[in-house]
Enzyme design. Sequence first.
Site, PDB file in Angstrom:
ATOM      1  CE  LYS A 485      -2.117   4.669  11.042  1.00  0.00           C
ATOM      2  NZ  LYS A 485      -1.060   3.696  10.970  1.00  0.00           N
ATOM      3  CD  GLU A 488      -5.238   2.200  11.378  1.00  0.00           C
ATOM      4  OE1 GLU A 488      -5.355   1.031  11.738  1.00  0.00           O
ATOM      5  OE2 GLU A 488      -4.138   2.740  11.184  1.00  0.00           O
ATOM      6  CG  HIS A 504      -5.687   3.356 -16.330  1.00  0.00           C
ATOM      7  ND1 HIS A 504      -5.665   3.192 -17.694  1.00  0.00           N
ATOM      8  CD2 HIS A 504      -4.547   4.013 -16.010  1.00  0.00           C
ATOM      9  CE1 HIS A 504      -4.549   3.711 -18.177  1.00  0.00           C
ATOM     10  NE2 HIS A 504      -3.853   4.219 -17.173  1.00  0.00           N
TER      11      HIS A 504
HETATM   12  C1  F6R Z   1      -2.339   0.025  11.342  1.00  0.00           C
HETATM   13  C2  F6R Z   1      -1.686  -1.047  12.073  1.00  0.00           C
HETATM   14  C3  F6R Z   1      -1.703  -2.406  11.481  1.00  0.00           C
HETATM   15  C4  F6R Z   1      -0.384  -3.143  11.781  1.00  0.00           C
HETATM   16  C5  F6R Z   1      -0.485  -4.592  11.314  1.00  0.00           C
HETATM   17  C6  F6R Z   1       0.794  -5.349  11.569  1.00  0.00           C
HETATM   18  O1  F6R Z   1      -2.246   1.246  12.020  1.00  0.00           O
HETATM   19  O2  F6R Z   1      -1.178  -0.838  13.150  1.00  0.00           O
HETATM   20  O3  F6R Z   1      -1.949  -2.377  10.113  1.00  0.00           O
HETATM   21  O4  F6R Z   1       0.655  -2.477  11.124  1.00  0.00           O
HETATM   22  O5  F6R Z   1      -1.536  -5.237  11.983  1.00  0.00           O
HETATM   23  O6  F6R Z   1       1.099  -5.416  12.929  1.00  0.00           O
HETATM   24  P1  F6R Z   1       2.557  -5.716  13.423  1.00  0.00           P
HETATM   25  O7  F6R Z   1       3.436  -4.605  12.975  1.00  0.00           O
HETATM   26  O8  F6R Z   1       2.452  -5.807  14.913  1.00  0.00           O
HETATM   27  O9  F6R Z   1       2.961  -7.021  12.800  1.00  0.00           O
END
Ligand code: F6R
Length: 608
Positions: A485, A488, A504
Amino acid sequence: MCGIVGYIGAEEAAPWLLYGLTKLEYRGYDSAGIAVFEGGNIRVAKAKGRLQNLVDLTHGGADFHGNLGIGHTRWATHGAPSDINSHPQTSELGKFAVVHNGIIENYLELREFLSQRGVSFVSETDTEVIAQLLEYYYTGNIFEAIGKTLARVTGSYALGILCRDDPNTLYAARKDNPLIIGVGQGENFIASDIPALLSKTREVIRLSDLEIARLRADSVEVFGLDFEPIKKKTEHITWDVSAAEKGGYPHFMFKEILEQPKAVADTISPRIRDGRIVLDELKFTREELVNLDRICILACGSAYHVGMIAKYIFEEMLRVPTEVTIASEFRYENPIVSDKTLAIIISQSGETLDTLEAMREAKRRGARTLSIVNVVGSAIALEADDVIYTWAGPEIAVATTKAYSTQLAVIDLLAIYFADLLGKLTPEEYAVLIAGLEALPGKIAEALEKKDAVQYIASQCFNAKNIFFIGRNLDYAMSLEGSLKLKEISYIHSEAYAAGELKHGTISLIEDGTLVVALSTYARLFEKMRNNILEVKTRGATVLGLFTKGGGAESSKADFALEIPQAPTMFLPSLAIIPLQLFAYYIAAMKGCDIDKPRNLAKSVTVE
Ligand code: F6R
């Protein structure tokens, strides 16, 4: 991921196309374009960068005069972001214009095929191949050209197509990428997602894989690849457009963080009746469950982190071996999956291509598939044997928050439901867990009340260059999500480590002032975490500790401490994520980042 819109009707097409594209911005994009049928020709405008560039270029669409058009926001895959590579892509003689979401895997081969026949290409995109193939196969019958083109391409697509010889028709087709038809009064629309349509209509048709649609101002027809008509259901959308808008908050992400108590309640409450979990959507018998010898969880990104938490919970409660694999890895492994495997597929969008393909692979190998999905009618939801929807509502911010929390809630529901079916819980234990589930939305709301404290701590930390997240067991899985979180949306480099792994290698990176976020909500491992906190403090780290109320914050020696409410262990991740999301949000806000649309990221990753 790319966004598509299309309009046919009595009004000027361009202004609505631009408006529709603004509603798809959340999908992530790097350029945009529109094509409008004007005076017997197809006129195109494209601009790299923000949609506003295209709006400025076309004076809000006022430069265009025509009642039929298509529009696109592009997230580059083949060819860098540029005006030329933006869509719509047109054919050499200008007979066809195409917008496309997806990837044509054999485009190089097709490009070679067409080049050898004298066709010249101008862009680096895979999409141009579609426009050129349409023109190559076109001998006066557009359907025939579309059919022959689609028969040649492999990969995924949602397409909007204009043909210069047919000024009254908008064509669309789909395979593995979403495409919605909006049915209006004397006007019809296509879009990648419903928010783009809601200002005009609430009546929608979801195009399915390998279907072709023909839209005129007063009719919508859908055909199979054999051109036989298909009767489609029109769906009335009941949720309000304001549900997909910011509602006064500075960012969708903040709004969505605050919506979590409701989203989790919406997901849990309809499934608890008279103190018992009722999963009408699951067709599982106890015998089928007993026969399973493993659970394999497939997902990407944050959904994968939910899977990691599920692994700990399932193994603890069900004693069934549970593996969680990143979907893009699973596809190219030789996974041990059989008809005794339950594959659980987790996806907010239900359209993540790697996850979809991993699910298909698991199916091919005999697994029973159960998907946990937020977007109703999405590919993963439709193809899984069973689907449990998370009722998070539309999630607009690219970084997931409320969808993540509702996925966790479904994992809790499933774990308790399965444990009960397997006879692993006494009636007393069952009752305690149901009470815990029912209390969860309220506890999430309580955790959210601490947002000012989180904001203050964020104000002390937002200049950090590197941040480490550490934890053990469930707290380790949470560390991964907390770190993701943060990085990104704030672009601060961050790593998550199992706390016992630090010595390690990673501990060499700790120096004076390095920020370490230490998660210690798991009572059984508190002493171990306290030692890890001391280890990093001794090496100069500043520590932000996350504890449960009364769970040792004072004795931990952390420089900053945050507390979450007490709850049965399996529910702690649903509470621990709240301060972690807020921490990431406030840091990104203090750094002035583009929180809802972080650079290089897309909401729905429909390419490999
Ligand atoms: C991070 C995020 C991504 C999604 C991933 C999967 O905040 O939103 O990591 O979790 O791209 O996306 P879905 O859940 O739509 O398959």
